[in-house]
Design a protein around this motif. Structure first.
Motif, PDB file in Angstrom:
ATOM      1  N   LYS A 150       8.132  17.789  -5.066  1.00 10.48           N
ATOM      2  CA  LYS A 150       8.510  17.040  -3.866  1.00 10.48           C
ATOM      3  C   LYS A 150       9.821  16.300  -4.082  1.00 10.48           C
ATOM      4  N   THR A 151      10.640  16.328  -3.058  1.00 12.46           N
ATOM      5  CA  THR A 151      11.877  15.548  -3.106  1.00 12.46           C
ATOM      6  C   THR A 151      11.583  14.140  -2.602  1.00 12.46           C
ATOM      7  N   VAL A 152      12.488  13.244  -2.882  1.00 16.88           N
ATOM      8  CA  VAL A 152      12.341  11.876  -2.394  1.00 16.88           C
ATOM      9  C   VAL A 152      12.324  11.870  -0.868  1.00 16.88           C
ATOM     10  N   SER A 153      13.128  12.709  -0.253  1.00 18.74           N
ATOM     11  CA  SER A 153      13.149  12.796   1.212  1.00 18.74           C
ATOM     12  C   SER A 153      11.801  13.249   1.756  1.00 18.74           C
ATOM     13  N   GLU A 154      11.194  14.250   1.133  1.00 18.05           N
ATOM     14  CA  GLU A 154       9.879  14.723   1.577  1.00 18.05           C
ATOM     15  C   GLU A 154       8.836  13.610   1.481  1.00 18.05           C
ATOM     16  N   ILE A 155       8.870  12.870   0.390  1.00 17.78           N
ATOM     17  CA  ILE A 155       7.930  11.762   0.211  1.00 17.78           C
ATOM     18  C   ILE A 155       8.155  10.699   1.281  1.00 17.78           C
ATOM     19  N   ALA A 156       9.413  10.376   1.526  1.00 21.12           N
ATOM     20  CA  ALA A 156       9.732   9.359   2.539  1.00 21.12           C
ATOM     21  C   ALA A 156       9.193   9.762   3.904  1.00 21.12           C
ATOM     22  N   TYR A 157       9.415  11.001   4.298  1.00 21.09           N
ATOM     23  CA  TYR A 157       8.934  11.469   5.605  1.00 21.09           C
ATOM     24  C   TYR A 157       7.405  11.484   5.658  1.00 21.09           C
ATOM     25  N   GLU A 158       6.763  11.890   4.565  1.00 18.71           N
ATOM     26  CA  GLU A 158       5.293  11.898   4.516  1.00 18.71           C
ATOM     27  C   GLU A 158       4.714  10.495   4.700  1.00 18.71           C
ATOM     28  N   LEU A 159       5.429   9.498   4.204  1.00 17.46           N
ATOM     29  CA  LEU A 159       4.955   8.124   4.301  1.00 17.46           C
ATOM     30  C   LEU A 159       5.367   7.448   5.609  1.00 17.46           C
ATOM     31  N   GLY A 160       6.050   8.195   6.466  1.00 20.33           N
ATOM     32  CA  GLY A 160       6.382   7.675   7.788  1.00 20.33           C
ATOM     33  C   GLY A 160       7.737   7.022   7.936  1.00 20.33           C
ATOM     34  N   PHE A 161       8.580   7.155   6.940  1.00 22.14           N
ATOM     35  CA  PHE A 161       9.923   6.587   7.047  1.00 22.14           C
ATOM     36  C   PHE A 161      10.802   7.527   7.857  1.00 22.14           C
ATOM     37  N   LYS A 162      11.585   6.948   8.739  1.00 20.99           N
ATOM     38  CA  LYS A 162      12.491   7.752   9.557  1.00 20.99           C
ATOM     39  C   LYS A 162      13.698   8.201   8.732  1.00 20.99           C
ATOM     40  N   TYR A 163      14.112   7.338   7.818  1.00 22.35           N
ATOM     41  CA  TYR A 163      15.278   7.628   6.987  1.00 22.35           C
ATOM     42  C   TYR A 163      14.910   7.478   5.510  1.00 22.35           C
ATOM     43  N   LYS A 210       0.831  -1.207   0.000  1.00 20.68           N
ATOM     44  CA  LYS A 210       0.000   0.000   0.000  1.00 20.68           C
ATOM     45  C   LYS A 210       0.867   1.259   0.000  1.00 20.68           C
ATOM     46  N   LEU A 211       1.941   1.237   0.777  1.00 19.44           N
ATOM     47  CA  LEU A 211       2.861   2.373   0.797  1.00 19.44           C
ATOM     48  C   LEU A 211       3.466   2.622  -0.587  1.00 19.44           C
ATOM     49  N   ILE A 212       3.842   1.562  -1.250  1.00 12.89           N
ATOM     50  CA  ILE A 212       4.457   1.691  -2.572  1.00 12.89           C
ATOM     51  C   ILE A 212       3.447   2.222  -3.585  1.00 12.89           C
ATOM     52  N   GLU A 213       2.174   1.806  -3.483  1.00 13.87           N
ATOM     53  CA  GLU A 213       1.142   2.347  -4.373  1.00 13.87           C
ATOM     54  C   GLU A 213       1.055   3.867  -4.244  1.00 13.87           C
ATOM     55  N   VAL A 214       1.041   4.349  -3.013  1.00 19.41           N
ATOM     56  CA  VAL A 214       0.974   5.799  -2.772  1.00 19.41           C
ATOM     57  C   VAL A 214       2.266   6.468  -3.249  1.00 19.41           C
ATOM     58  N   ALA A 215       3.387   5.835  -2.962  1.00 18.26           N
ATOM     59  CA  ALA A 215       4.686   6.400  -3.341  1.00 18.26           C
ATOM     60  C   ALA A 215       4.820   6.538  -4.846  1.00 18.26           C
ATOM     61  N   LYS A 216       4.302   5.579  -5.601  1.00 15.00           N
ATOM     62  CA  LYS A 216       4.385   5.640  -7.058  1.00 15.00           C
ATOM     63  C   LYS A 216       3.705   6.897  -7.588  1.00 15.00           C
ATOM     64  N   GLU A 217       2.616   7.292  -6.980  1.00 13.20           N
ATOM     65  CA  GLU A 217       1.927   8.507  -7.404  1.00 13.20           C
ATOM     66  C   GLU A 217       2.713   9.753  -6.996  1.00 13.20           C
ATOM     67  N   LYS A 218       3.264   9.733  -5.789  1.00 12.98           N
ATOM     68  CA  LYS A 218       3.943  10.908  -5.257  1.00 12.98           C
ATOM     69  C   LYS A 218       5.266  11.213  -5.959  1.00 12.98           C
ATOM     70  N   VAL A 219       5.966  10.192  -6.446  1.00 11.09           N
ATOM     71  CA  VAL A 219       7.288  10.440  -7.036  1.00 11.09           C
ATOM     72  C   VAL A 219       7.198  11.227  -8.342  1.00 11.09           C
ATOM     73  N   PHE A 220       6.009  11.304  -8.923  1.00 10.95           N
ATOM     74  CA  PHE A 220       5.865  12.078 -10.157  1.00 10.95           C
ATOM     75  C   PHE A 220       5.564  13.542  -9.894  1.00 10.95           C
ATOM     76  N   ASP A 221       5.443  13.925  -8.623  1.00 11.81           N
ATOM     77  CA  ASP A 221       5.214  15.325  -8.271  1.00 11.81           C
ATOM     78  C   ASP A 221       6.555  16.055  -8.306  1.00 11.81           C
ATOM     79  N   PRO A 222       6.752  16.955  -9.271  1.00 11.89           N
ATOM     80  CA  PRO A 222       8.048  17.623  -9.403  1.00 11.89           C
ATOM     81  C   PRO A 222       8.355  18.582  -8.247  1.00 11.89           C
TER      82      PRO A 222
END
Length: 71
Positions: free
Chosen positions: A39-52, A25-37
């Motif tokens: 947002k950085t990968v770090s911002e997406i990671a933090y939004e999805l609850g990753f510490k690192y 489920k996280l990857i499904e959401v992430a796939k959509e978010k990575v196409f947002d120019p």
């Protein structure tokens, strides 16, 4: 609800472990978010609850086959 009971329910309904289901489920959401120019990968990671962010990148590459930076 205990974590074991939850895990058993998810396994019964999906055939996947709770961890596999949640990561999917996280990857499904992430796939959509990575196409947002905007947002950085770090911002997406933090939004999805990753510490690192590197943990997010590793999981994304493992599940999708390419890194989120390569999108």
């Amino acid at each position: 609800m205990s974590s074991n009971y939850f895990g058993d329910l998810v396994k019964k309904e999906t055939g996947k472990s709770a961890q596999e289901y949640i990561q999917g489920k996280l990857i499904e959401v992430a796939k959509e978010k990575v196409f947002d120019p905007n947002k950085t990968v770090s911002e997406i990671a933090y939004e999805l609850g990753f510490k690192y962010p590197q943990h997010f990148s590793r999981l994304f590459k493992q599940k999708v086959g390419y890194s989120p930076q390569g999108v």
